[in-house]
Design a protein around this motif. Structure first.
Motif, mmCIF file in Angstrom:
data_model
loop_
_atom_site.group_PDB
_atom_site.id
_atom_site.type_symbol
_atom_site.label_atom_id
_atom_site.label_comp_id
_atom_site.label_asym_id
_atom_site.label_seq_id
_atom_site.Cartn_x
_atom_site.Cartn_y
_atom_site.Cartn_z
ATOM 1 N N THR A 365 1.422 9.761 1.488
ATOM 2 C CA THR A 365 2.379 8.697 1.185
ATOM 3 C C THR A 365 1.878 7.851 0.019
ATOM 4 O OG1 THR A 365 3.089 8.594 3.494
ATOM 5 C CG2 THR A 365 3.667 6.731 2.082
ATOM 6 N N ILE A 366 2.657 7.843 -1.050
ATOM 7 C CA ILE A 366 2.371 7.008 -2.222
ATOM 8 C C ILE A 366 3.123 5.692 -2.073
ATOM 9 C CG2 ILE A 366 2.838 6.751 -4.704
ATOM 10 C CD1 ILE A 366 2.438 9.768 -4.964
ATOM 11 N N ARG A 367 2.455 4.572 -2.397
ATOM 12 C CA ARG A 367 3.129 3.255 -2.432
ATOM 13 C C ARG A 367 2.931 2.641 -3.819
ATOM 14 N NH1 ARG A 367 1.382 -0.797 1.967
ATOM 15 N NH2 ARG A 367 -0.704 -0.127 1.328
ATOM 16 N N ILE A 368 4.045 2.274 -4.442
ATOM 17 C CA ILE A 368 4.027 1.665 -5.783
ATOM 18 C C ILE A 368 4.973 0.470 -5.769
ATOM 19 C CG2 ILE A 368 4.563 2.021 -8.234
ATOM 20 C CD1 ILE A 368 3.845 4.932 -7.889
ATOM 21 N N PRO A 369 4.588 -0.653 -6.407
ATOM 22 C CA PRO A 369 5.490 -1.823 -6.424
ATOM 23 C C PRO A 369 6.862 -1.487 -6.998
ATOM 24 C CG PRO A 369 3.305 -2.420 -7.222
ATOM 25 C CD PRO A 369 3.306 -0.925 -7.094
ATOM 26 N N GLU A 370 7.896 -2.022 -6.364
ATOM 27 C CA GLU A 370 9.252 -1.816 -6.826
ATOM 28 C C GLU A 370 9.483 -2.590 -8.119
ATOM 29 O OE1 GLU A 370 13.809 -1.964 -5.019
ATOM 30 O OE2 GLU A 370 12.188 -3.020 -3.984
ATOM 31 N N ALA A 371 10.299 -2.040 -9.005
ATOM 32 C CA ALA A 371 10.621 -2.716 -10.263
ATOM 33 C C ALA A 371 11.423 -3.986 -9.975
ATOM 34 C CB ALA A 371 11.415 -1.791 -11.175
ATOM 35 N N THR A 372 11.015 -5.094 -10.589
ATOM 36 C CA THR A 372 11.749 -6.337 -10.426
ATOM 37 C C THR A 372 12.931 -6.332 -11.353
ATOM 38 O OG1 THR A 372 10.293 -7.372 -12.046
ATOM 39 C CG2 THR A 372 9.722 -7.633 -9.722
ATOM 40 N N GLN A 373 14.070 -6.745 -10.844
ATOM 41 C CA GLN A 373 15.312 -6.710 -11.624
ATOM 42 C C GLN A 373 15.441 -7.958 -12.478
ATOM 43 O OE1 GLN A 373 17.125 -3.968 -11.666
ATOM 44 N NE2 GLN A 373 15.791 -3.008 -10.164
#
Length: 373
Positions: A365-373
């Motif tokens: 499982t990879i976790r990467i910060p979500e892009a801020t809109q």
């Protein structure tokens, strides 16, 4: 009243009127400037300028609320939800506000909220209008990374290439001695081709790993959709999976977005899928699922393969480590694929976790910060 007196009265009135108008304008401007000084709103144009700057730049107020930020600050996960996410930068911003003067410091900070990757950066905090601080962050770790890469590259090459190079030498000697035996020559020639391919694969992946370590932290990432990355990664593995009748299934929140390097992300997901196919039985299934959780995007690759023991899980990301040495060598595995995945994920401010059980399969499982809109 005589004409001269009338003209004089008119002139005096005009001057007095103009003076009153100028006084009113001055008072209004003073009030406007005072309101601006006491307001938490940025002066006009500042937000637009900051948003167009290259690199990591942002502005905070006296309460350390982030009022505007460049895309680079979001990509590095320096700011989020209107706050500074790095404690060391909070301290230098507070010092700039207290002393109302420019502060600079070199420091090592986390590459993102996950994982153990770090950056060596120079932080510059400049107060302005007594209520705001402009903060810029510049990567300074490039020379150290390049020196580390040089030493590690030499160590990796000398460690891993000596075995296939020795094999090539022995096979060449065997070919020379079996020159009059066609079947034996063909057998050794096939083995020689296999070792040559393995040498090429190892060299290519060592170079890839070195490039990943050398990449600047402030790489020009872009906003990418996870579904596009997953689709390309599946395409790269479709032929091998189909040959073994292994189904590749994707689902979940594939419309999620992150900041990243699309080509590198495809390599990471593709390596995980290839690894899952490699260790799965024929006619099984490999699943790729995407989910949003607490401002992070999770990408899970699950197989129904042989699984791993607890000891193997602890070592699975080590360079050149293979859970099944005999099978990996016979199929050309280099033991670098998962190490490459880990570096790519770390360079994106994320981390990777593993669940596995012998005989039940594995989930990466990879976790990467979500892009801020």
């Amino acid at each position: 009243m005589s004409a001269p007196l009338i003209l004089l009265a008119i002139g005096v009135g005009a001057v007095a009127g103009a003076a009153i108008v100028l006084l009113i304008i001055w008072v209004l401007r003073q009030r406007e400037e005072e309101a601006e000084r006491s307001s938490n709103d940025l002066p006009r144009g500042v937000a637009q300028v900051v948003s167009r700057l290259d690199g990591a730049v942002f502005v905070v107020d006296k309460s350390l609320n982030v009022l505007t930020a460049s895309e680079g600050a979001s990509i590095l996960s320096l700011v989020g939800q209107g706050r500074i996410l790095i404690p060391e930068i909070v301290l230098i911003a507070e010092a700039a506000l207290r002393g109302n003067d420019v502060r600079e410091d070199d420091m090592e900070i986390a590459r993102g909220p996950l994982g153990d990757a770090t950056l060596t950066v120079s932080v510059h905090a400049s107060p302005f209008r007594s209520r705001f601080v402009l903060i810029s962050v510049v990567d300074r770790g490039e020379f150290k990374r390049l020196d580390d890469i040089r030493r590690e590259f030499v160590a990796n090459v000398s460690h891993e290439l000596k075995t296939p190079i020795a094999s090539v030498g022995l096979l060449a000697e065997a070919l020379r001695e079996a020159a009059d035996e066609p079947e034996t020559v063909r057998h050794f020639a096939d083995r020689l081709s296999t070792e040559a391919k393995r040498l090429g694969d190892i060299t290519r992946e060592i170079i890839e790993l070195s490039r990943l370590q050398a990449e600047g932290a402030l790489a020009e990432f872009e906003q990418v959709t996870i579904g596009d990355i997953v689709e390309q990664a599946i395409d790269y593995n479709r032929v091998v999976a189909k040959a073994r009748k292994i189904r590749l299934v994707s689902g979940g929140e594939l419309d999620s977005t992150i900041y990243g390097d699309p080509a590198r992300l495809v390599v990471a997901i593709s390596n995980l899928i290839a690894n899952a196919v490699h260790y799965s039985p024929d006619k099984s299934q490999v699943g790729i699922g995407v989910a949003r959780r607490n401002s992070f995007i999770e990408i899970a690759v699950t197989d129904q393969g042989i699984g791993m023991t607890k000891e193997e899980v602890e070592r699975v990301f080590e360079r050149f480590y293979r859970t099944d040495q005999a099978r990996s060598r016979s199929t050309g595995g280099t033991g670098l694929g998962l190490s490459i995945v880990k570096h790519i994920v770390s360079n994106h401010g994320g981390d990777i976790r593993v669940w596995s059980s012998p005989g039940k399969g594995s989930t990466f499982t990879i976790r990467i910060p979500e892009a801020t809109q």
